[in-house]
Design a protein around this motif. Structure first.
Motif, PDB file in Angstrom:
ATOM      1  N   TYR A 108     -39.909  -4.732 -93.102  1.00  0.00           N
ATOM      2  CA  TYR A 108     -39.224  -3.743 -93.955  1.00  0.00           C
ATOM      3  C   TYR A 108     -39.750  -3.988 -95.360  1.00  0.00           C
ATOM      4  O   TYR A 108     -39.497  -5.060 -95.919  1.00  0.00           O
ATOM      5  CB  TYR A 108     -37.716  -3.964 -93.965  1.00  0.00           C
ATOM      6  N   ILE A 129     -39.911  -9.406 -90.969  1.00  0.00           N
ATOM      7  CA  ILE A 129     -38.721  -9.696 -90.160  1.00  0.00           C
ATOM      8  C   ILE A 129     -39.079 -10.342 -88.823  1.00  0.00           C
ATOM      9  O   ILE A 129     -38.668 -11.459 -88.534  1.00  0.00           O
ATOM     10  CB  ILE A 129     -37.877  -8.426 -89.917  1.00  0.00           C
ATOM     11  N   ARG A 177     -27.850 -14.402 -83.670  1.00  0.00           N
ATOM     12  CA  ARG A 177     -26.846 -14.131 -84.715  1.00  0.00           C
ATOM     13  C   ARG A 177     -27.107 -12.798 -85.395  1.00  0.00           C
ATOM     14  O   ARG A 177     -28.194 -12.237 -85.288  1.00  0.00           O
ATOM     15  CB  ARG A 177     -26.960 -15.207 -85.789  1.00  0.00           C
ATOM     16  N   ASN A 178     -26.131 -12.373 -86.173  1.00  0.00           N
ATOM     17  CA  ASN A 178     -26.328 -11.217 -87.039  1.00  0.00           C
ATOM     18  C   ASN A 178     -27.511 -11.481 -87.955  1.00  0.00           C
ATOM     19  O   ASN A 178     -27.626 -12.565 -88.520  1.00  0.00           O
ATOM     20  CB  ASN A 178     -25.088 -10.980 -87.914  1.00  0.00           C
ATOM     21  N   GLY A 179     -28.383 -10.498 -88.068  1.00  0.00           N
ATOM     22  CA  GLY A 179     -29.523 -10.628 -88.961  1.00  0.00           C
ATOM     23  C   GLY A 179     -30.715 -11.334 -88.341  1.00  0.00           C
ATOM     24  O   GLY A 179     -31.749 -11.521 -88.988  1.00  0.00           O
ATOM     25  N   ALA A 180     -30.623 -11.721 -87.070  1.00  0.00           N
ATOM     26  CA  ALA A 180     -31.710 -12.447 -86.410  1.00  0.00           C
ATOM     27  C   ALA A 180     -32.946 -11.569 -86.202  1.00  0.00           C
ATOM     28  O   ALA A 180     -34.065 -12.066 -86.079  1.00  0.00           O
ATOM     29  CB  ALA A 180     -31.245 -12.990 -85.064  1.00  0.00           C
ATOM     30  N   GLY A 181     -32.724 -10.247 -86.140  1.00  0.00           N
ATOM     31  CA  GLY A 181     -33.841  -9.331 -85.924  1.00  0.00           C
ATOM     32  C   GLY A 181     -33.765  -8.587 -84.603  1.00  0.00           C
ATOM     33  O   GLY A 181     -34.730  -7.944 -84.177  1.00  0.00           O
ATOM     34  N   LYS A 182     -32.601  -8.617 -83.959  1.00  0.00           N
ATOM     35  CA  LYS A 182     -32.461  -8.017 -82.629  1.00  0.00           C
ATOM     36  C   LYS A 182     -32.650  -6.499 -82.664  1.00  0.00           C
ATOM     37  O   LYS A 182     -33.408  -5.935 -81.875  1.00  0.00           O
ATOM     38  CB  LYS A 182     -31.080  -8.373 -82.036  1.00  0.00           C
ATOM     39  N   THR A 183     -31.930  -5.848 -83.585  1.00  0.00           N
ATOM     40  CA  THR A 183     -32.067  -4.390 -83.681  1.00  0.00           C
ATOM     41  C   THR A 183     -33.474  -4.009 -84.129  1.00  0.00           C
ATOM     42  O   THR A 183     -34.062  -3.031 -83.631  1.00  0.00           O
ATOM     43  CB  THR A 183     -31.008  -3.825 -84.657  1.00  0.00           C
ATOM     44  N   THR A 184     -34.030  -4.816 -85.022  1.00  0.00           N
ATOM     45  CA  THR A 184     -35.403  -4.582 -85.477  1.00  0.00           C
ATOM     46  C   THR A 184     -36.369  -4.620 -84.290  1.00  0.00           C
ATOM     47  O   THR A 184     -37.290  -3.799 -84.200  1.00  0.00           O
ATOM     48  CB  THR A 184     -35.796  -5.644 -86.526  1.00  0.00           C
TER      49      THR A 184
END
Ligand SMILES: Nc1ncnc2c1ncn2[C@@H]1O[C@H](COP(=O)(O)OP(=O)(O)O)[C@@H](O)[C@H]1O
Ligand SMILES: [Mg+2]
Length: 239
Positions: free
Chosen positions: A15, A20, A39-46
């Motif tokens: 990004y 990321i 965890r949140n922010g780990a990059g899963k959705t990315t």
């Protein structure tokens, strides 16, 4: 050995200036479920957005079947047989349940090798959606919206279903319903790549677990092995 339906190799995603995903590789075998935990922010959705080309500032190889898909736009990836149920469920609030399903079916492809989903077969899997067929998408509860979002994905007749946190924000009873539903789809041979934060849900459904932390794969293996990895769970999932 099972053969991979999806193979991601050395995926890097950005990004703006933020790097990321830093070399993510994984493969999802035909007929299996792979869950990505982190965890949140780990990059899963990315990771999921990169596979679907929603995020296109990325490098690396994404092979689906025997085709390199990393140069294709999202709609062509969908036509290849990959359906995406994003975190923001993406249903049309001003359309009825039935209209939401019909539109999805037109976006699907022909000649799918899996079961050919129709309004009727989707309604038999989701009897609740049949009852709500004439309700507006915006009037549905969170659980109903998630069901509709999965049902819409099925209407495109996918070989691979990708889900981003399908249980997020849902009541335990609804989570159980979603688990039964995905278990039934798995039994029918549907391949799934899923991101989850609910460890019990993910381990029960999955054949393979991948732990993503700060944009890299930190662990991968079977759910059985994962259950005994308390160190990994503590470090990368904070449980
Ligand atoms: N649109 C965006 N622009 C800039 N940074 C983003 C954007 N979306 C996510 N990020 C950052 O990318 C990292 C991974 O986010 P994400 O993939 O959403 O994580 P997860 O799904 O595992 O919670 C986070 O540090 C997040 O802040
Ligand atoms: Mg996410």
């Amino acid at each position: 050995m099972s053969n991979p339906l999806l193979r991601v190799d050395n995926l890097q995603a950005f990004y703006d200036q933020s790097h990321i995903l830093q070399g993510v590789s994984l493969s999802v075998n035909s007929g299996e479920v792979l869950s990505v935990l982190g965890r949140n922010g780990a990059g899963k959705t990315t990771l999921l957005n990169s596979i679907m080309a929603i995020l296109h500032k990325r490098t690396g190889s994404i092979i689906y079947g025997d085709q390199e898909i990393n140069k294709l736009p999202p709609y062509k990836i969908a036509k290849q047989g990959i359906a995406y149920v994003p975190e923001i469920r993406g249903i049309f609030p001003s359309l009825t349940v039935r209209e939401n399903l019909e539109i999805a079916s037109r976006r699907g492809r022909e000649g799918a090798s899996q079961q050919q989903w129709t309004l009727d077969s989707v309604y038999s899997l989701f009897p609740h959606l049949r009852e709500r067929a004439q309700s507006g998408g915006g009037k549905l509860s969170g659980g109903e919206q998630q069901m509709l979002s999965i049902a819409r994905a099925l209407m495109t007749n996918p070989d691979l279903l990708i889900l981003d946190e399908p249980t997020e924000g849902l009541a335990p009873l609804v989570v159980k319903e979603i688990e039964e539903l995905l278990t039934a789809l798995k039994r029918q041979g549907l391949t799934m790549l899923m991101v989850e934060q609910n460890l019990g849900f993910a381990t029960r459904l999955s054949d393979q677990i991948v732990v993503l932390g700060k944009g890299r794969i930190r662990w991968s293996g079977t759910p059985e092995l994962f259950s005994s990895e308390s160190g990994i769970q503590r470090t990368w999932l904070g449980v």
